[in-house]
Design an enzyme around this catalytic site. Structure first.
Site, mmCIF file in Angstrom:
data_model
loop_
_atom_site.group_PDB
_atom_site.id
_atom_site.type_symbol
_atom_site.label_atom_id
_atom_site.label_comp_id
_atom_site.label_asym_id
_atom_site.label_seq_id
_atom_site.Cartn_x
_atom_site.Cartn_y
_atom_site.Cartn_z
ATOM 1 C CG ASP A 1 32.022 46.223 31.655
ATOM 2 O OD1 ASP A 1 33.258 46.310 31.427
ATOM 3 O OD2 ASP A 1 31.543 45.385 32.425
ATOM 4 C CG HIS B 1 31.283 43.599 39.547
ATOM 5 N ND1 HIS B 1 31.872 43.325 40.774
ATOM 6 C CD2 HIS B 1 32.299 43.974 38.724
ATOM 7 C CE1 HIS B 1 33.171 43.512 40.683
ATOM 8 N NE2 HIS B 1 33.448 43.902 39.457
ATOM 9 C CD GLN C 1 33.533 48.475 39.214
ATOM 10 O OE1 GLN C 1 34.396 47.626 39.217
ATOM 11 N NE2 GLN C 1 33.816 49.771 39.283
ATOM 12 N NE ARG D 1 35.591 47.133 43.179
ATOM 13 C CZ ARG D 1 35.864 46.057 42.408
ATOM 14 N NH1 ARG D 1 36.115 46.229 41.123
ATOM 15 N NH2 ARG D 1 35.832 44.836 42.912
ATOM 16 C CB CYS E 1 33.672 48.497 36.041
ATOM 17 S SG CYS E 1 33.513 47.261 34.756
ATOM 18 N NE ARG F 1 36.079 38.982 39.753
ATOM 19 C CZ ARG F 1 36.527 40.069 39.117
ATOM 20 N NH1 ARG F 1 37.399 39.954 38.124
ATOM 21 N NH2 ARG F 1 36.112 41.266 39.476
HETATM 22 N N1 CP Z 1 36.339 46.044 37.626
HETATM 23 C C1 CP Z 1 36.864 44.907 38.077
HETATM 24 O O1 CP Z 1 36.208 44.139 38.774
HETATM 25 O O2 CP Z 1 38.175 44.726 37.757
HETATM 26 P P1 CP Z 1 38.950 43.317 37.839
HETATM 27 O O3 CP Z 1 38.257 42.362 36.892
HETATM 28 O O4 CP Z 1 40.359 43.646 37.417
HETATM 29 O O5 CP Z 1 38.883 42.820 39.260
#
Ligand code: CP
Length: 305
Positions: free
Chosen positions: A219, A131, A134, A287, A259, A104
């Site tokens: 989001d 992402h 997701q 997920r 998400c 990430r």
């Molecule tokens: N949706 C998502 O990626 O959640 P986090 O940022 O908590 O990993």
């Protein structure tokens, strides 16, 4: 042979995605029956986090453990990245020690540079641009609740961020439409998100974007890294809150996704996220299952059920 990566949604073909959705179903069913399934015994996942996370961290770590392997968590501040070690050197080193890496980070270019120097598969756990994990879980969740997403309409309300751009890639690959509605000045630039514009329509009015939609999603108004714009965004996005009145423009059996994390009263009203059309908790759980299928595929290739 160069390893297979999942850096953006369009790295996989439709055939590969269909395979992953079927493996997700199979893996989830076994998990729900408390049956051990450990194809990744003695395998190691390294997780590199340059931004905060709850779901991505827990789902990858729990998933790797459930598959029989182990996960090593590397927060930026605890690594030599924070003292200037080049990302290429990190890739060269840890990809000699582990079997798969999840990152990430900030710009997509960072994960691309890492992958170019990695001996093992690299997974995008969120960048500023995309992402993909997701959307893998989101589409699986839609299929679980309503069947194939081909030919359906997804309404994206709010910020044209990394999740929105990934929905647009998925639409092209899987044959559905995305209606996007953002405030003026926050429009999506199709060239950055789509290989063609045929599955994308822009709406200035968020209610119009929801009209006839099978899935409505949003989001946070301020993604990680844009916190300085928070107050300005709250003003600019006020008409882009998904509330019950907006959701009524979608089909009666439309599902709502987010998400997470969510800000009730900002991008979504509590009556929607906690209401009967919301599938956000299944979406979050998936997920885990979708990423287990992804890890299995990247490390082991296709397996017979
Ligand atoms: N949706 C998502 O990626 O959640 P986090 O940022 O908590 O990993």
């Amino acid at each position: 042979m160069a390893p297979k990566h999942f850096l953006q949604f369009q790295d996989f073909s439709r055939d590969e995605l269909d395979y992953l959705f079927e493996r997700t179903r199979w893996i989830k069913e076994r998990f729900k029956r408390y049956e051990l399934y450990q194809p990744l015994r003695d395998r190691t996942l390294a997780m590199v986090f340059e931004k905060a996370s709850t779901r991505t961290r827990v789902s990858f770590e729990a998933g790797m453990n459930q598959l029989g392997g182990i996960a090593i968590n590397l927060n930026r501040g605890d690594t030599q990245l924070s003292r200037g070690e080049p990302i290429e050197d990190l890739a060269r080193v840890i990809s000699r020690m582990v079997d798969v890496v999840m990152i990430r980070t900030f710009e997509q270019a960072i994960i691309e540079r890492f992958a170019a120097h990695s001996r093992v598969p690299v997974i995008n756990g969120l960048t500023n641009e995309y992402h993909p994990c997701q959307i893998l879980a989101d589409i699986y969740t839609y299929v679980e609740h309503r069947g194939s997403i081909a030919g359906r309409t997804v309404a994206w309300i709010g910020d044209s961020n990394n999740v929105c751009r990934t929905w647009l890639q998925a639409a092209t690959l899987l044959g559905f439409s995305v209606h996007v509605s953002t405030p003026p000045g926050y429009e999506i630039r199709p060239a950055t998100g789509t290989r063609d514009a045929s599955h994308f329509r822009f709406f200035a009015d968020p209610h119009a974007a929801c009209h006839g939609a099978d899935l409505v999603t949003t989001d946070v108004w301020t993604s990680m890294g844009f916190e300085a714009e928070n107050e300005e965004r709250k003003r600019d996005f006020a008409r882009w809150r998904v509330d019950a009145e907006m959701l009524r423009h979608a089909k009666p059996d439309a599902v709502f996704m987010h998400c997470l994390p969510a800000h009730r009263g900002e991008e979504v009203a509590a009556e929607v996220i906690d209401g009967p059309q919301s599938v956000v908790w299944d979406e979050a759980e998936n997920r885990l299952h979708a990423q287990k299928a992804l890890l299995e595929y990247l490390v082991c290739g296709r397996v017979k059920a």
